[in-house]
Design an enzyme around this catalytic site. Structure first.
Site, PDB file in Angstrom:
ATOM      1  N   ASN A 151       0.807  -1.220   0.000  1.00  0.00           N
ATOM      2  CA  ASN A 151       0.000   0.000   0.000  1.00  0.00           C
ATOM      3  C   ASN A 151       0.843   1.274   0.000  1.00  0.00           C
ATOM      4  OD1 ASN A 151      -2.229  -1.585  -0.116  1.00  0.00           O
ATOM      5  ND2 ASN A 151      -2.911  -1.214   1.985  1.00  0.00           N
ATOM      6  N   CYS A 180     -13.602  -4.632  -6.389  1.00  0.00           N
ATOM      7  CA  CYS A 180     -14.813  -4.321  -5.620  1.00  0.00           C
ATOM      8  C   CYS A 180     -15.170  -5.432  -4.638  1.00  0.00           C
ATOM      9  CB  CYS A 180     -16.009  -4.137  -6.544  1.00  0.00           C
ATOM     10  SG  CYS A 180     -15.674  -3.153  -7.966  1.00  0.00           S
ATOM     11  N   ARG A 197     -17.141   0.427  -3.424  1.00  0.00           N
ATOM     12  CA  ARG A 197     -15.986   1.262  -3.067  1.00  0.00           C
ATOM     13  C   ARG A 197     -16.014   2.512  -3.931  1.00  0.00           C
ATOM     14  NH1 ARG A 197     -10.802  -2.612  -2.280  1.00  0.00           N
ATOM     15  NH2 ARG A 197     -10.006  -0.820  -1.156  1.00  0.00           N
ATOM     16  N   PRO A 198     -16.795   3.492  -3.487  1.00  0.00           N
ATOM     17  CA  PRO A 198     -16.959   4.695  -4.297  1.00  0.00           C
ATOM     18  C   PRO A 198     -15.661   5.492  -4.386  1.00  0.00           C
ATOM     19  CG  PRO A 198     -17.980   4.993  -2.139  1.00  0.00           C
ATOM     20  CD  PRO A 198     -17.510   3.559  -2.207  1.00  0.00           C
ATOM     21  N   ILE A 199     -15.587   6.396  -5.373  1.00  0.00           N
ATOM     22  CA  ILE A 199     -14.414   7.280  -5.482  1.00  0.00           C
ATOM     23  C   ILE A 199     -14.856   8.751  -5.459  1.00  0.00           C
ATOM     24  CG2 ILE A 199     -12.875   5.633  -6.625  1.00  0.00           C
ATOM     25  CD1 ILE A 199     -13.510   7.053  -9.277  1.00  0.00           C
ATOM     26  N   LEU A 232     -14.968  10.900  -3.107  1.00  0.00           N
ATOM     27  CA  LEU A 232     -14.075  11.816  -2.381  1.00  0.00           C
ATOM     28  C   LEU A 232     -12.853  12.171  -3.222  1.00  0.00           C
ATOM     29  CD1 LEU A 232     -14.202  10.106   1.135  1.00  0.00           C
ATOM     30  CD2 LEU A 232     -15.409  12.179   0.409  1.00  0.00           C
ATOM     31  N   ASP A 237      -7.497  -4.303   7.130  1.00  0.00           N
ATOM     32  CA  ASP A 237      -6.756  -5.311   6.369  1.00  0.00           C
ATOM     33  C   ASP A 237      -6.256  -6.464   7.243  1.00  0.00           C
ATOM     34  OD1 ASP A 237      -7.174  -3.880   4.095  1.00  0.00           O
ATOM     35  OD2 ASP A 237      -5.103  -3.215   3.820  1.00  0.00           O
ATOM     36  N   ARG A 295      -1.576 -10.848  -5.045  1.00  0.00           N
ATOM     37  CA  ARG A 295      -1.681  -9.383  -5.165  1.00  0.00           C
ATOM     38  C   ARG A 295      -0.888  -8.689  -4.060  1.00  0.00           C
ATOM     39  NH1 ARG A 295      -7.039  -7.322  -4.367  1.00  0.00           N
ATOM     40  NH2 ARG A 295      -5.792  -5.444  -4.508  1.00  0.00           N
TER      41      ARG A 295
HETATM   42  C1  UD1 Z   1      -6.721   1.600   1.258  1.00  0.00           C
HETATM   43  C2  UD1 Z   1      -5.852   0.364   1.177  1.00  0.00           C
HETATM   44  C3  UD1 Z   1      -6.653  -0.855   1.596  1.00  0.00           C
HETATM   45  C4  UD1 Z   1      -7.269  -0.615   2.963  1.00  0.00           C
HETATM   46  C5  UD1 Z   1      -8.022   0.689   3.016  1.00  0.00           C
HETATM   47  C6  UD1 Z   1      -8.531   1.048   4.413  1.00  0.00           C
HETATM   48  C7  UD1 Z   1      -4.309   0.841  -0.642  1.00  0.00           C
HETATM   49  C8  UD1 Z   1      -3.850   0.506  -2.021  1.00  0.00           C
HETATM   50  N1  UD1 Z   1      -5.395   0.201  -0.206  1.00  0.00           N
HETATM   51  O1  UD1 Z   1      -7.793   1.420   0.346  1.00  0.00           O
HETATM   52  O2  UD1 Z   1      -5.774  -1.965   1.622  1.00  0.00           O
HETATM   53  O3  UD1 Z   1      -8.173  -1.689   3.223  1.00  0.00           O
HETATM   54  O4  UD1 Z   1      -7.182   1.759   2.591  1.00  0.00           O
HETATM   55  O5  UD1 Z   1      -7.456   1.127   5.302  1.00  0.00           O
HETATM   56  O6  UD1 Z   1      -3.691   1.627   0.064  1.00  0.00           O
HETATM   57  N2  UD1 Z   1     -14.747   5.946   0.605  1.00  0.00           N
HETATM   58  C9  UD1 Z   1     -15.790   6.688   0.098  1.00  0.00           C
HETATM   59  N3  UD1 Z   1     -15.547   7.496  -0.985  1.00  0.00           N
HETATM   60  C10 UD1 Z   1     -14.317   7.597  -1.547  1.00  0.00           C
HETATM   61  C11 UD1 Z   1     -13.254   6.825  -1.014  1.00  0.00           C
HETATM   62  C12 UD1 Z   1     -13.497   6.003   0.068  1.00  0.00           C
HETATM   63  O7  UD1 Z   1     -16.903   6.617   0.590  1.00  0.00           O
HETATM   64  O8  UD1 Z   1     -14.162   8.342  -2.521  1.00  0.00           O
HETATM   65  C13 UD1 Z   1     -14.977   5.050   1.759  1.00  0.00           C
HETATM   66  C14 UD1 Z   1     -14.778   3.588   1.401  1.00  0.00           C
HETATM   67  O9  UD1 Z   1     -15.925   3.029   0.814  1.00  0.00           O
HETATM   68  C15 UD1 Z   1     -14.457   2.980   2.736  1.00  0.00           C
HETATM   69  C16 UD1 Z   1     -13.689   4.100   3.440  1.00  0.00           C
HETATM   70  O10 UD1 Z   1     -13.985   5.287   2.736  1.00  0.00           O
HETATM   71  O11 UD1 Z   1     -15.635   2.726   3.448  1.00  0.00           O
HETATM   72  C17 UD1 Z   1     -12.188   3.913   3.491  1.00  0.00           C
HETATM   73  O12 UD1 Z   1     -11.694   3.660   2.185  1.00  0.00           O
HETATM   74  P1  UD1 Z   1     -10.238   4.142   1.727  1.00  0.00           P
HETATM   75  O13 UD1 Z   1      -9.450   4.569   2.912  1.00  0.00           O
HETATM   76  O14 UD1 Z   1     -10.409   5.098   0.607  1.00  0.00           O
HETATM   77  O15 UD1 Z   1      -9.619   2.800   1.166  1.00  0.00           O
HETATM   78  P2  UD1 Z   1      -8.703   2.650  -0.098  1.00  0.00           P
HETATM   79  O16 UD1 Z   1      -7.834   3.851  -0.250  1.00  0.00           O
HETATM   80  O17 UD1 Z   1      -9.536   2.194  -1.229  1.00  0.00           O
END
Ligand code: UD1
Length: 419
Positions: free
Chosen positions: A23, A116, A121-123, A125, A307, A399
Site C-alpha cells: 500500500n 470491488c 468502493r466509491p471514489i 471523495l 486489512d 496481489r
Molecule cells: C486503502 C488500502 C486498503 C485498505 C483501506 C482502508 C491501498 C492501495 N489500499 O484502500 O488496503 O483496506 O485503505 O485502510 O492503500 N470511501 C468513500 N468514498 C471515496 C473513497 C473512500 O466513501 O471516494 C470510503 C470507502 O468506501 C471505505 C472508506 O472510505 O468505506 C475507506 O476507504 P479508503 O481509505 O479510501 O480505502 P482505499 O484507499 O480504497
C-alpha cells in the site's frame, strides 16, 4: 488451478525479513510520474499489483525495470494520459493515477477502477478533491475524462469527510502539480501516507503534515530524480505474526516498524502471545491456545486495520474463548467467514458484527480465497489446524504477498504450492 496444500499443526520458528509495503509502493510508483527523470525504489515487493502498476507506467511512456528488489522508473518521456480499462480493472489502487496524471500532464482519461470485492468502493471523495483543485471531470458510462479547467489547477483548502487513504494520496499528488498552497483537512493518517510524503520530500516537493490529519502542499515545485527505500509491509507482518500465534512457536520479523503495528500487537498480547520489539523488529512467542479478547473494531489508523481483520479472526477462531469483531470500514468484508466455517470455525455474522467463538482447534478442509486478506486468513487458519487444508484462488494472495509459501517454509511450515 493451483492451490496451497498445508499440513497444519507445526509450530513456526526462525527469522523473516518482511517485504516492502504494497500500500506504500503503489502510490509511490504513481508518484514517480511527477518526476521527469529516473527514480530508484528499493524494497519494492514482487507482487501482481506491482507488476500491473509497472505495466500502466510503461504504457504511459515510462521505462520501468526491476533489478532484484529494486525498481527503476524513468518518467522523462511520459506521452499518454489514458489508461485502458483492462489495466484499470486489475486493481482498485489504479485510481491513484488520476492525481498523478493531472499533476504531470494536466489530463487523465481512465475507467472506474476494479477491486470491488469488499462491497461498494466509491471514489466520490477522490473526484471531489480533484474538482476542488480545478479539474473538470466528465463521468460517462464507467469512463472518467479529467482535464484542468481554463485557469489551470490551483491550490486551495480541501476537506475530506472520511479519512480515505486513496483520496488523501490522490489529493497529495494532484496538489504537487498545482501552483499555490493546498491544505488537506481530514486526511488519512496511515503510515503509508507518511511514506508517500517522504518520497515526495526526497524528490524536492514541499509537503508536510502526513501522519496528522492536516497535510499542506506548496505545489508547482519541480521534482528531481531520487533513490528511495519503501517501508516494510505492516499487514504482511501482521499476517506472519498471526500465523505464529495460530500455529505456536517463536518468530522474529525484521524490516518492519513495530509502531505501525501497535493495534495488532495489543490484540495478540491480550490473546496470550508474548511480544518483544526493537527499532525495526518484532519477536512473537505464540500461546497455545490463544484466548478470546476484547472487541476488535476496525478503524482508520491508528485504530485496528481493516486489512488485518480476517487474519486475526482466523487465528482466534482456532483458539479458546469468544471475540467480537466489528468491521467499520468496508460493507462486505466477512466473505472469508464461510470458508473458515468449512474448517470448523464457529462465527456468527450480523451486519457489521461477527462473533467468533474459539473451537480449540480448526480442522483441515478444501477452501477458496475470497479476496487478498481473506485468502491470507485461510493460510493462517490452516497453519494452526489439524490435518490438511487446500487453499485455492491464489491470484488474490499474490496481489499482496511475495512468496508467502516460501517464507512460511523458511519458518518451518509444511506448505507447498500444487500447480
Ligand atoms: C486503502 C488500502 C486498503 C485498505 C483501506 C482502508 C491501498 C492501495 N489500499 O484502500 O488496503 O483496506 O485503505 O485502510 O492503500 N470511501 C468513500 N468514498 C471515496 C473513497 C473512500 O466513501 O471516494 C470510503 C470507502 O468506501 C471505505 C472508506 O472510505 O468505506 C475507506 O476507504 P479508503 O481509505 O479510501 O480505502 P482505499 O484507499 O480504497
Amino acid at each position: 488451478m493451483s492451490y496451497y496444500e498445508i499440513q497444519g499443526g507445526r509450530p513456526l520458528g526462525g527469522t523473516l525479513a518482511v517485504h516492502g509495503a504494497k500500500n506504500s509502493v503503489l502510490p509511490i510508483l504513481a508518484a514517480c510520474l511527477l518526476v521527469p527523470g529516473q527514480c530508484i525504489l528499493h524494497n519494492c515487493p514482487d507482487l501482481s499489483d506491482v507488476s500491473a502498476t509497472l505495466d500502466i507506467l510503461r504504457l504511459l511512456g515510462c521505462r520501468a525495470d526491476r533489478e532484484g528488489d529494486a525498481v527503476i522508473i524513468d518518467a522523462s518521456a511520459v506521452n499518454r494520459s489514458d489508461i485502458p480499462e483492462h489495466l484499470m480493472r486489475e486493481m482498485r489502487s489504479s485510481v491513484i493515477f488520476l492525481g498523478a496524471l493531472l499533476a504531470r500532464l494536466g489530463a487523465a482519461e481512465l475507467s472506474y477502477p476494479g477491486g470491488c470485492e469488499l462491497g461498494p468502493r466509491p471514489i466520490d471523495l477522490h473526484l471531489a478533491a480533484l474538482r476542488a483543485l480545478g479539474a473538470e471531470i466528465l463521468e460517462e458510462q464507467g469512463a472518467l475524462a479529467c482535464r484542468c479547467c481554463r485557469g489551470g489547477l490551483r491550490g486551495r483548502e480541501l476537506c475530506l469527510s472520511i479519512p480515505s487513504v486513496g483520496a488523501t494520496e490522490n489529493a497529495m499528488l494532484a496538489a504537487c502539480g498545482c501552483p499555490g498552497v493546498t491544505t488537506i483537512i481530514g486526511g488519512a493518517r496511515e503510515p503509508e501516507i507518511i511514506d508517500l510524503q517522504s518520497f515526495l520530500q526526497a524528490a524536492g516537493a514541499q509537503i508536510e503534515g502526513a501522519g496528522t490529519s492536516t497535510i499542506t502542499v506548496q505545489g508547482g515545485v519541480p521534482l528531481h530524480p531520487v533513490e528511495y527505500r519503501v517501508m516494510g509491509d505492516r499487514i504482511a507482518a501482521a499476517t506472519y505474526l498471526c500465523a505464529a500465534a495460530a500455529a505456536g512457536g517463536e518468530v522474529e520479523l525484521t524490516g518492519v516498524a513495530p509502531d505501525t503495528l501497535t493495534a495488532v500487537l495489543a490484540c495478540l498480547e491480550e490473546a496470550g502471545c508474548t511480544l518483544h520489539t526493537g527499532p525495526d523488529r518484532v519477536v512473537l512467542t505464540g500461546a497455545a491456545p490463544m484466548r478470546g479478547i476484547s472487541p476488535v473494531r476496525t478503524a482508520p489508523y491508528p485504530g485496528f486495520p481493516t486489512d488485518a481483520q480476517a487474519i486475526l479472526m482466523a487465528a482466534l477462531a482456532g483458539g479458546e474463548g469468544a471475540t467480537l469483531f466489528v468491521e467499520n470500514i468496508f460493507d462486505a468484508r466477512y466473505r472469508h467467514v464461510d470458508e473458515l466455517r468449512r474448517m470448523g470455525a464457529d462465527i456468527q455474522v450480523a451486519g457489521r458484527a461477527a462473533m467468533v467463538s474459539g473451537v480449540g482447534r480448526l480442522h483441515g478442509a478444501v477452501v477458496r480465497s475470497t479476496d487478498l486478506r481473506g485468502g491470507a486468513a485461510l493460510v493462517v487458519a490452516a497453519l494452526g489446524a489439524e490435518g490438511t487444508t487446500r487453499v485455492s484462488e491464489l491470484r488474490h494472495i499474490r496481489r499482496g504477498y511475495q512468496a508467502l509459501d516460501k517464507n512460511l517454509r523458511t519458518l518451518g511450515a509444511d506448505i507447498r504450492e500444487i500447480p
